[in-house]
Design an enzyme around this catalytic site. Structure first.
Site, PDB file in Angstrom:
ATOM      1  N   ARG A  41      53.516  46.460  37.323  1.00  0.00           N
ATOM      2  CA  ARG A  41      53.312  45.791  38.540  1.00  0.00           C
ATOM      3  C   ARG A  41      54.284  45.340  39.083  1.00  0.00           C
ATOM      4  O   ARG A  41      55.063  44.289  38.510  1.00  0.00           O
ATOM      5  CB  ARG A  41      51.983  44.765  38.324  1.00  0.00           C
ATOM      6  CG  ARG A  41      50.741  45.419  38.444  1.00  0.00           C
ATOM      7  CD  ARG A  41      49.608  44.473  38.216  1.00  0.00           C
ATOM      8  NE  ARG A  41      49.834  43.089  39.008  1.00  0.00           N
ATOM      9  CZ  ARG A  41      48.746  42.205  39.164  1.00  0.00           C
ATOM     10  NH1 ARG A  41      47.663  42.439  38.345  1.00  0.00           N
ATOM     11  NH2 ARG A  41      48.909  41.101  39.808  1.00  0.00           N
ATOM     12  N   ARG A  58      41.027  31.308  46.267  1.00  0.00           N
ATOM     13  CA  ARG A  58      42.142  30.921  45.510  1.00  0.00           C
ATOM     14  C   ARG A  58      42.507  29.479  46.017  1.00  0.00           C
ATOM     15  O   ARG A  58      43.726  29.044  45.796  1.00  0.00           O
ATOM     16  CB  ARG A  58      43.288  31.853  45.729  1.00  0.00           C
ATOM     17  CG  ARG A  58      43.295  32.770  44.502  1.00  0.00           C
ATOM     18  CD  ARG A  58      44.781  33.603  44.618  1.00  0.00           C
ATOM     19  NE  ARG A  58      45.189  34.205  43.715  1.00  0.00           N
ATOM     20  CZ  ARG A  58      45.051  35.332  43.079  1.00  0.00           C
ATOM     21  NH1 ARG A  58      43.856  35.966  43.320  1.00  0.00           N
ATOM     22  NH2 ARG A  58      45.948  36.006  42.336  1.00  0.00           N
ATOM     23  N   ARG A  91      53.182  42.638  31.250  1.00  0.00           N
ATOM     24  CA  ARG A  91      52.421  43.319  32.054  1.00  0.00           C
ATOM     25  C   ARG A  91      53.268  44.121  32.965  1.00  0.00           C
ATOM     26  O   ARG A  91      52.836  45.278  33.396  1.00  0.00           O
ATOM     27  CB  ARG A  91      51.249  42.338  32.607  1.00  0.00           C
ATOM     28  CG  ARG A  91      50.235  43.143  33.462  1.00  0.00           C
ATOM     29  CD  ARG A  91      49.125  42.209  33.921  1.00  0.00           C
ATOM     30  NE  ARG A  91      49.673  41.337  34.966  1.00  0.00           N
ATOM     31  CZ  ARG A  91      48.648  40.512  35.318  1.00  0.00           C
ATOM     32  NH1 ARG A  91      47.403  40.228  34.831  1.00  0.00           N
ATOM     33  NH2 ARG A  91      49.022  39.753  36.400  1.00  0.00           N
ATOM     34  N   LYS A 134      42.454  37.052  33.164  1.00  0.00           N
ATOM     35  CA  LYS A 134      41.078  36.937  33.976  1.00  0.00           C
ATOM     36  C   LYS A 134      40.490  38.255  34.286  1.00  0.00           C
ATOM     37  O   LYS A 134      39.380  38.658  34.240  1.00  0.00           O
ATOM     38  CB  LYS A 134      41.023  35.919  34.933  1.00  0.00           C
ATOM     39  CG  LYS A 134      41.887  36.269  36.277  1.00  0.00           C
ATOM     40  CD  LYS A 134      41.874  35.130  37.200  1.00  0.00           C
ATOM     41  CE  LYS A 134      43.051  35.134  37.952  1.00  0.00           C
ATOM     42  NZ  LYS A 134      43.326  36.406  38.802  1.00  0.00           N
ATOM     43  N   ARG A 189      54.046  32.603  42.151  1.00  0.00           N
ATOM     44  CA  ARG A 189      52.306  32.639  41.906  1.00  0.00           C
ATOM     45  C   ARG A 189      51.996  31.456  41.107  1.00  0.00           C
ATOM     46  O   ARG A 189      50.672  31.098  41.236  1.00  0.00           O
ATOM     47  CB  ARG A 189      52.241  34.120  41.280  1.00  0.00           C
ATOM     48  CG  ARG A 189      52.500  35.402  42.153  1.00  0.00           C
ATOM     49  CD  ARG A 189      52.686  36.564  41.557  1.00  0.00           C
ATOM     50  NE  ARG A 189      51.378  37.049  41.097  1.00  0.00           N
ATOM     51  CZ  ARG A 189      51.307  37.671  40.043  1.00  0.00           C
ATOM     52  NH1 ARG A 189      52.391  37.927  39.310  1.00  0.00           N
ATOM     53  NH2 ARG A 189      50.256  38.384  39.471  1.00  0.00           N
TER      54      ARG A 189
HETATM   55  P1  AMP Z   1      45.712  39.214  41.550  1.00  0.00           P
HETATM   56  O1  AMP Z   1      45.513  40.358  40.929  1.00  0.00           O
HETATM   57  O2  AMP Z   1      44.441  38.470  41.378  1.00  0.00           O
HETATM   58  O3  AMP Z   1      46.841  38.274  40.653  1.00  0.00           O
HETATM   59  O4  AMP Z   1      46.142  39.384  42.655  1.00  0.00           O
HETATM   60  C1  AMP Z   1      47.097  40.061  43.056  1.00  0.00           C
HETATM   61  C2  AMP Z   1      47.936  39.363  44.675  1.00  0.00           C
HETATM   62  O5  AMP Z   1      46.924  40.102  45.375  1.00  0.00           O
HETATM   63  C3  AMP Z   1      48.017  38.005  44.685  1.00  0.00           C
HETATM   64  O6  AMP Z   1      49.370  37.690  44.339  1.00  0.00           O
HETATM   65  C4  AMP Z   1      47.826  38.008  46.117  1.00  0.00           C
HETATM   66  O7  AMP Z   1      49.069  38.258  46.876  1.00  0.00           O
HETATM   67  C5  AMP Z   1      46.864  38.958  46.677  1.00  0.00           C
HETATM   68  N1  AMP Z   1      45.619  38.253  46.237  1.00  0.00           N
HETATM   69  C6  AMP Z   1      44.699  38.453  45.483  1.00  0.00           C
HETATM   70  N2  AMP Z   1      43.458  37.687  45.573  1.00  0.00           N
HETATM   71  C7  AMP Z   1      43.728  36.789  46.822  1.00  0.00           C
HETATM   72  C8  AMP Z   1      43.115  35.913  47.437  1.00  0.00           C
HETATM   73  N3  AMP Z   1      41.990  35.374  47.198  1.00  0.00           N
HETATM   74  N4  AMP Z   1      44.080  35.520  48.545  1.00  0.00           N
HETATM   75  C9  AMP Z   1      45.043  35.630  49.031  1.00  0.00           C
HETATM   76  N5  AMP Z   1      45.780  36.672  48.410  1.00  0.00           N
HETATM   77  C10 AMP Z   1      45.096  37.378  47.232  1.00  0.00           C
END
Ligand code: AMP
Length: 189
Positions: A134, A89, A128, A14, A146
């Protein structure tokens, strides 16, 4: 003018697709994950608060995340449309987003859902971790956490958007170009 969300499990592509689609549509892409990572790297107060949750693969508390998004959506560059990547989320965040948008006097146009199966996702996340370094992609427990959060928290939220007829589903398996072509077709652009 488009106001959209891109949703899908971690590793569904995404982030990559959000950038391509937002460029194509000329709208702003906002990734809450990118904002948290930048703040953690910059050791800001927000970064310090978010770090332990991000590292564990947990969701950062809604109050913190909602405030961050409300602030970002009020900037001028979001007035002509936006693509939110990684937010909302869960159902609480989705309800808050509704409130934020109603205060701004705008509606959500579409929720783009990228689909992919769990085995493929686990492979992608490991890859990744190796290429982007990461930490939250490296550990199998964190990956599982996750994906589990996606099923338990995000899936019911997507189901609710489905009842509002906002969801367009796109198969996230395949090359970046293939998936992008499917998305543009689904969006009629
Ligand atoms: P992502 O890059 O979208 O996978 O986000 C990486 C991490 O950031 C997630 O595993 C959460 O710890 C935090 N995070 C990102 N977006 C959110 C959200 N909308 N609500 C809560 N935590 C978030």
């Amino acid at each position: 003018m488009t106001r959209m969300l891109i949703v899908g499990p971690q590793g569904s592509g995404k982030g990559t697709q959000a950038k391509l689609v937002s460029e194509k549509l000329g709208i702003l892409a906002i990734s809450t994950g990118d904002i948290f990572r930048a703040n953690i790297k910059g050791e800001t107060e927000l970064g310090q608060e978010a770090k332990k949750f991000v590292d564990a693969g947990d969701l950062v508390p809604d109050s913190l995340t909602n405030r961050l998004v409300e602030d970002r959506l009020s900037w001028d560059d979001a007035a002509d449309g936006f693509l939110l990547d990684g937010y909302p989320r869960n159902r609480t965040q989705a309800a808050t987003l509704d409130e934020i948008l109603s205060r701004l006097g705008v509606d959500l146009d579409v929720v783009l859902e990228l689909t992919a199966d769990t085995d493929e996702l686990t492979q992608r996340l490991k890859h990744r971790a190796e290429t982007e370094g990461r930490a939250d992609d490296a550990d199998e427990t964190v990956i599982r956490r996750r994906l589990e959060l996606f099923e338990n928290e995000t899936r019911p939220m997507i189901d609710e958007y489905k009842t509002r007829d906002l969801v367009k589903q796109v198969n996230g398996l395949g090359s970046v170009d293939e998936v992008n072509a499917r998305i543009l077709k689904a969006l009629n652009v």
